[in-house]
Design a protein around this motif. Structure first.
Motif, PDB file in Angstrom:
ATOM      1  N   THR A 166       0.863  -1.179   0.000  1.00 20.95           N
ATOM      2  CA  THR A 166       0.000   0.000   0.000  1.00 20.95           C
ATOM      3  C   THR A 166       0.894   1.220   0.000  1.00 20.95           C
ATOM      4  O   THR A 166       1.752   1.358   0.872  1.00 20.95           O
ATOM      5  N   PRO A 167       0.711   2.125  -0.954  1.00 22.53           N
ATOM      6  CA  PRO A 167       1.571   3.308  -1.024  1.00 22.53           C
ATOM      7  C   PRO A 167       1.486   4.151   0.250  1.00 22.53           C
ATOM      8  O   PRO A 167       0.437   4.209   0.899  1.00 22.53           O
ATOM      9  N   LEU A 168       2.563   4.793   0.572  1.00 21.20           N
ATOM     10  CA  LEU A 168       2.619   5.688   1.714  1.00 21.20           C
ATOM     11  C   LEU A 168       2.000   7.018   1.330  1.00 21.20           C
ATOM     12  O   LEU A 168       2.338   7.592   0.296  1.00 21.20           O
ATOM     13  N   THR A 169       1.092   7.508   2.160  1.00 22.98           N
ATOM     14  CA  THR A 169       0.561   8.856   1.977  1.00 22.98           C
ATOM     15  C   THR A 169       0.811   9.642   3.252  1.00 22.98           C
ATOM     16  O   THR A 169       0.706   9.115   4.360  1.00 22.98           O
ATOM     17  N   LEU A 170       1.168  10.897   3.071  1.00 21.92           N
ATOM     18  CA  LEU A 170       1.497  11.789   4.175  1.00 21.92           C
ATOM     19  C   LEU A 170       0.711  13.079   4.002  1.00 21.92           C
ATOM     20  O   LEU A 170       0.676  13.634   2.904  1.00 21.92           O
ATOM     21  N   ASP A 171       0.081  13.528   5.068  1.00 17.35           N
ATOM     22  CA  ASP A 171      -0.700  14.754   5.013  1.00 17.35           C
ATOM     23  C   ASP A 171      -0.556  15.468   6.350  1.00 17.35           C
ATOM     24  O   ASP A 171      -0.243  14.848   7.361  1.00 17.35           O
ATOM     25  N   THR A 172      -0.779  16.761   6.344  1.00  8.41           N
ATOM     26  CA  THR A 172      -0.726  17.523   7.582  1.00  8.41           C
ATOM     27  C   THR A 172      -2.058  18.229   7.798  1.00  8.41           C
ATOM     28  O   THR A 172      -2.771  18.534   6.851  1.00  8.41           O
ATOM     29  N   ALA A 173      -2.362  18.476   9.051  1.00  8.96           N
ATOM     30  CA  ALA A 173      -3.608  19.145   9.418  1.00  8.96           C
ATOM     31  C   ALA A 173      -3.453  19.740  10.805  1.00  8.96           C
ATOM     32  O   ALA A 173      -2.476  19.479  11.502  1.00  8.96           O
ATOM     33  N   ARG A 174      -4.430  20.522  11.191  1.00  7.03           N
ATOM     34  CA  ARG A 174      -4.524  21.018  12.560  1.00  7.03           C
ATOM     35  C   ARG A 174      -5.713  20.339  13.214  1.00  7.03           C
ATOM     36  O   ARG A 174      -6.800  20.284  12.655  1.00  7.03           O
ATOM     37  N   GLY A 175      -5.489  19.775  14.381  1.00  2.00           N
ATOM     38  CA  GLY A 175      -6.564  19.134  15.125  1.00  2.00           C
ATOM     39  C   GLY A 175      -7.512  20.172  15.696  1.00  2.00           C
ATOM     40  O   GLY A 175      -7.229  21.372  15.683  1.00  2.00           O
ATOM     41  N   SER A 176      -8.646  19.729  16.205  1.00  3.64           N
ATOM     42  CA  SER A 176      -9.618  20.646  16.792  1.00  3.64           C
ATOM     43  C   SER A 176      -9.044  21.370  18.006  1.00  3.64           C
ATOM     44  O   SER A 176      -9.510  22.451  18.373  1.00  3.64           O
ATOM     45  N   ASP A 177      -8.010  20.798  18.611  1.00  5.09           N
ATOM     46  CA  ASP A 177      -7.348  21.430  19.751  1.00  5.09           C
ATOM     47  C   ASP A 177      -6.210  22.356  19.324  1.00  5.09           C
ATOM     48  O   ASP A 177      -5.503  22.909  20.145  1.00  5.09           O
ATOM     49  N   GLY A 178      -6.011  22.503  18.002  1.00  2.00           N
ATOM     50  CA  GLY A 178      -4.974  23.387  17.488  1.00  2.00           C
ATOM     51  C   GLY A 178      -3.624  22.741  17.300  1.00  2.00           C
ATOM     52  O   GLY A 178      -2.704  23.352  16.774  1.00  2.00           O
ATOM     53  N   LYS A 179      -3.487  21.495  17.716  1.00  6.31           N
ATOM     54  CA  LYS A 179      -2.199  20.816  17.572  1.00  6.31           C
ATOM     55  C   LYS A 179      -1.966  20.429  16.111  1.00  6.31           C
ATOM     56  O   LYS A 179      -2.889  20.102  15.381  1.00  6.31           O
ATOM     57  N   PHE A 180      -0.708  20.474  15.720  1.00  5.77           N
ATOM     58  CA  PHE A 180      -0.322  20.101  14.368  1.00  5.77           C
ATOM     59  C   PHE A 180      -0.275  18.578  14.273  1.00  5.77           C
ATOM     60  O   PHE A 180       0.269  17.915  15.154  1.00  5.77           O
ATOM     61  N   VAL A 181      -0.859  18.032  13.219  1.00  2.08           N
ATOM     62  CA  VAL A 181      -0.961  16.585  13.070  1.00  2.08           C
ATOM     63  C   VAL A 181      -0.338  16.165  11.735  1.00  2.08           C
ATOM     64  O   VAL A 181      -0.640  16.738  10.687  1.00  2.08           O
TER      65      VAL A 181
END
Length: 66
Positions: free
Chosen positions: A3-18
């Motif tokens: 399964t290919p690796l996928t990487l994404d970034t987001a901000r959680g509802s608490d503001g933490k970087f994910v």
């Protein structure tokens, strides 16, 4: 079949970087994972200095990922 690796970034509802990781992490793509992790770490600023790495969708990882 891998399964290919996928990487994404987001901000959680608490503001933490994910960093959201899915697929497989192994020797063939550990460099991409390491670069994404380092890049995400630079996005962590201020008093909210936690980085969450969500690997709940990772199906396989070998010792290179550890």
């Amino acid at each position: 079949m891998t399964t290919p690796l996928t990487l994404d970034t987001a901000r959680g509802s608490d503001g933490k970087f994910v960093l959201v990781v899915a697929g497989e992490i192994d020797l063939s793509n550990i460099d991409a994972f390491s670069q994404a992790l380092a890049g995400a770490a630079t996005q962590v600023t201020g008093g909210n200095n936690a980085l969450l790495v969500d690997i709940s969708a990772v199906e396989y990882l070998d010792s290179a990922a550890i």
